[in-house]
Motif scaffolding. Sequence first.
Motif, PDB file in Angstrom:
ATOM      1  N   TYR A 208       0.842  -1.201   0.000  1.00 36.50           N
ATOM      2  CA  TYR A 208       0.000   0.000   0.000  1.00 36.50           C
ATOM      3  C   TYR A 208       0.876   1.249   0.000  1.00 36.50           C
ATOM      4  O   TYR A 208       1.967   1.235   0.543  1.00 36.50           O
ATOM      5  CB  TYR A 208      -0.890   0.024   1.253  1.00 36.50           C
ATOM      6  N   SER A 209       0.342   2.311  -0.613  1.00 39.28           N
ATOM      7  CA  SER A 209       1.037   3.601  -0.563  1.00 39.28           C
ATOM      8  C   SER A 209       0.017   4.673  -0.159  1.00 39.28           C
ATOM      9  O   SER A 209      -1.138   4.351   0.099  1.00 39.28           O
ATOM     10  CB  SER A 209       1.662   3.902  -1.924  1.00 39.28           C
ATOM     11  N   ARG A 210       0.429   5.929  -0.113  1.00 40.98           N
ATOM     12  CA  ARG A 210      -0.486   6.978   0.325  1.00 40.98           C
ATOM     13  C   ARG A 210      -1.658   7.170  -0.647  1.00 40.98           C
ATOM     14  O   ARG A 210      -1.476   6.937  -1.849  1.00 40.98           O
ATOM     15  CB  ARG A 210       0.286   8.289   0.492  1.00 40.98           C
ATOM     16  N   PRO A 211      -2.835   7.563  -0.223  1.00 39.29           N
ATOM     17  CA  PRO A 211      -3.211   7.980   1.140  1.00 39.29           C
ATOM     18  C   PRO A 211      -3.573   6.769   2.033  1.00 39.29           C
ATOM     19  O   PRO A 211      -3.786   5.669   1.530  1.00 39.29           O
ATOM     20  CB  PRO A 211      -4.454   8.834   0.896  1.00 39.29           C
ATOM     21  N   GLU A 212      -3.687   7.040   3.315  1.00 38.64           N
ATOM     22  CA  GLU A 212      -4.020   5.972   4.271  1.00 38.64           C
ATOM     23  C   GLU A 212      -5.412   5.402   4.033  1.00 38.64           C
ATOM     24  O   GLU A 212      -5.655   4.228   4.265  1.00 38.64           O
ATOM     25  CB  GLU A 212      -3.952   6.527   5.705  1.00 38.64           C
ATOM     26  N   ILE A 213      -6.332   6.266   3.600  1.00 41.75           N
ATOM     27  CA  ILE A 213      -7.692   5.786   3.289  1.00 41.75           C
ATOM     28  C   ILE A 213      -8.007   6.140   1.836  1.00 41.75           C
ATOM     29  O   ILE A 213      -7.856   7.293   1.413  1.00 41.75           O
ATOM     30  CB  ILE A 213      -8.742   6.437   4.217  1.00 41.75           C
ATOM     31  N   TRP A 214      -8.425   5.148   1.073  1.00 42.37           N
ATOM     32  CA  TRP A 214      -8.800   5.363  -0.331  1.00 42.37           C
ATOM     33  C   TRP A 214     -10.051   4.536  -0.627  1.00 42.37           C
ATOM     34  O   TRP A 214     -10.076   3.331  -0.320  1.00 42.37           O
ATOM     35  CB  TRP A 214      -7.645   4.942  -1.256  1.00 42.37           C
ATOM     36  N   ASP A 216     -12.731   4.369   0.972  1.00 41.96           N
ATOM     37  CA  ASP A 216     -13.131   3.779   2.258  1.00 41.96           C
ATOM     38  C   ASP A 216     -12.277   2.571   2.670  1.00 41.96           C
ATOM     39  O   ASP A 216     -12.608   1.870   3.620  1.00 41.96           O
ATOM     40  CB  ASP A 216     -14.618   3.343   2.258  1.00 41.96           C
ATOM     41  N   LYS A 217     -11.234   2.279   1.954  1.00 42.39           N
ATOM     42  CA  LYS A 217     -10.365   1.155   2.320  1.00 42.39           C
ATOM     43  C   LYS A 217      -9.160   1.720   3.059  1.00 42.39           C
ATOM     44  O   LYS A 217      -8.454   2.584   2.525  1.00 42.39           O
ATOM     45  CB  LYS A 217      -9.869   0.408   1.075  1.00 42.39           C
ATOM     46  N   LYS A 218      -8.921   1.155   4.263  1.00 40.47           N
ATOM     47  CA  LYS A 218      -7.836   1.672   5.090  1.00 40.47           C
ATOM     48  C   LYS A 218      -6.603   0.763   4.980  1.00 40.47           C
ATOM     49  O   LYS A 218      -6.740  -0.465   4.871  1.00 40.47           O
ATOM     50  CB  LYS A 218      -8.322   1.735   6.551  1.00 40.47           C
ATOM     51  N   VAL A 219      -5.448   1.363   4.991  1.00 41.98           N
ATOM     52  CA  VAL A 219      -4.204   0.589   5.027  1.00 41.98           C
ATOM     53  C   VAL A 219      -4.183  -0.212   6.339  1.00 41.98           C
ATOM     54  O   VAL A 219      -4.526   0.348   7.389  1.00 41.98           O
ATOM     55  CB  VAL A 219      -2.983   1.547   4.960  1.00 41.98           C
ATOM     56  N   PRO A 220      -3.833  -1.512   6.301  1.00 39.18           N
ATOM     57  CA  PRO A 220      -3.791  -2.296   7.539  1.00 39.18           C
ATOM     58  C   PRO A 220      -2.992  -1.594   8.642  1.00 39.18           C
ATOM     59  O   PRO A 220      -1.887  -1.091   8.391  1.00 39.18           O
ATOM     60  CB  PRO A 220      -3.126  -3.604   7.103  1.00 39.18           C
ATOM     61  N   GLU A 221      -3.592  -1.582   9.829  1.00 41.10           N
ATOM     62  CA  GLU A 221      -3.052  -0.846  10.974  1.00 41.10           C
ATOM     63  C   GLU A 221      -1.586  -1.182  11.247  1.00 41.10           C
ATOM     64  O   GLU A 221      -0.762  -0.293  11.509  1.00 41.10           O
ATOM     65  CB  GLU A 221      -3.908  -1.177  12.214  1.00 41.10           C
ATOM     66  N   VAL A 222      -1.261  -2.447  11.174  1.00 43.48           N
ATOM     67  CA  VAL A 222       0.087  -2.889  11.537  1.00 43.48           C
ATOM     68  C   VAL A 222       1.167  -2.181  10.698  1.00 43.48           C
ATOM     69  O   VAL A 222       2.270  -1.918  11.179  1.00 43.48           O
ATOM     70  CB  VAL A 222       0.208  -4.439  11.423  1.00 43.48           C
ATOM     71  N   LEU A 223       0.827  -1.855   9.444  1.00 44.42           N
ATOM     72  CA  LEU A 223       1.819  -1.218   8.571  1.00 44.42           C
ATOM     73  C   LEU A 223       2.083   0.231   8.959  1.00 44.42           C
ATOM     74  O   LEU A 223       3.074   0.826   8.536  1.00 44.42           O
ATOM     75  CB  LEU A 223       1.367  -1.292   7.107  1.00 44.42           C
ATOM     76  N   LEU A 224       1.172   0.796   9.780  1.00 43.27           N
ATOM     77  CA  LEU A 224       1.352   2.177  10.223  1.00 43.27           C
ATOM     78  C   LEU A 224       1.965   2.234  11.616  1.00 43.27           C
ATOM     79  O   LEU A 224       2.260   3.303  12.139  1.00 43.27           O
ATOM     80  CB  LEU A 224      -0.009   2.898  10.255  1.00 43.27           C
ATOM     81  N   SER A 225       2.156   1.051  12.215  1.00 42.90           N
ATOM     82  CA  SER A 225       2.555   0.997  13.625  1.00 42.90           C
ATOM     83  C   SER A 225       4.036   1.332  13.847  1.00 42.90           C
ATOM     84  O   SER A 225       4.433   1.704  14.944  1.00 42.90           O
ATOM     85  CB  SER A 225       2.297  -0.410  14.175  1.00 42.90           C
ATOM     86  N   GLY A 226       4.851   1.129  12.816  1.00 43.42           N
ATOM     87  CA  GLY A 226       6.291   1.352  12.984  1.00 43.42           C
ATOM     88  C   GLY A 226       6.960   0.206  13.734  1.00 43.42           C
ATOM     89  O   GLY A 226       8.153   0.267  14.034  1.00 43.42           O
TER      90      GLY A 226
END
Length: 257
Positions: A208-214, A216-226
Amino acid sequence: MNFHIMTLFPEMVMHGLNTSIIGRAMDKGLISIEAVNIRDYAFNKHNKVDDYIYGGGAGMLMQAEPVYLCYEAVEKKIKLNRNGMGSCTDAVDRNNDRDVNEGNGNSKSRVVYLTPQGEVFTQKKAQELSGEDDLILLCGHYEGIDERVLEEIVTDNISIGDYVLTGGELPAMILVDAISRLVPGVLNNEVSAEFESFQDGLLEYPQYSRPEIWHDKKVPEVLLSGHHANVEKWRHEKALERTRERRPDLYDKYMAQ
Ligand code: SAM
């Protein structure tokens, strides 16, 4: 790495490979690609390279002699370049070709014939071939090529899949592309070739790339966790899941390791 493509349609091959990552790799001198016209070695009145097939049947066959002479010329160029006489690369003298495979410990180059009758091309084969300094790719056309010259010069028969195309040019381009991206420096990010599909026997995880929501589909949380370890775990699970769904043959092989 140097690719030498023997073809009746050199412009098709060069136009197809001249752009983007492969084009830049050529500009940087990381790879070189030359397309050699087999027709230039048809030493007859009309530069004819094909003829009827013995025993009958539809279509025409590429004759042995032009293919063989073209191969000899290419092999001679390679030997001259390897021996540091690159400036002599155009000096292909038919009468002197016979000795190019002898002496100085020179070994013959691998010659790949692109054919639907070959072993199906894989990432593993691309890796193996990327270790060569020079690779000769032979493209057939019409009904193919006289078997006798194939017996004499071909070291590998490679197919790109179980279907029949009109010529070996597209298959040759596919090999050049797949092999070139494994040559160090061709991809900006060395890591990207390492973690791609097939490299470890699995298909790659979803990305996935930006934006975080496209839509209505959100990038999986774990990938934003660092959290690096959790990201790696998630990616491995997704790679397994995807491979099991889409390529059960690969999945079974991977699990049996
Ligand atoms: N008569 C051949 C046969 O039945 O096996 C097919 C010849 S095909 C029409 C002409 C040329 O296209 C071949 O010589 C080969 O170089 C190339 N070609 C066609 N399909 C291919 C494939 N799946 N993989 C690699 N090369 C292919």
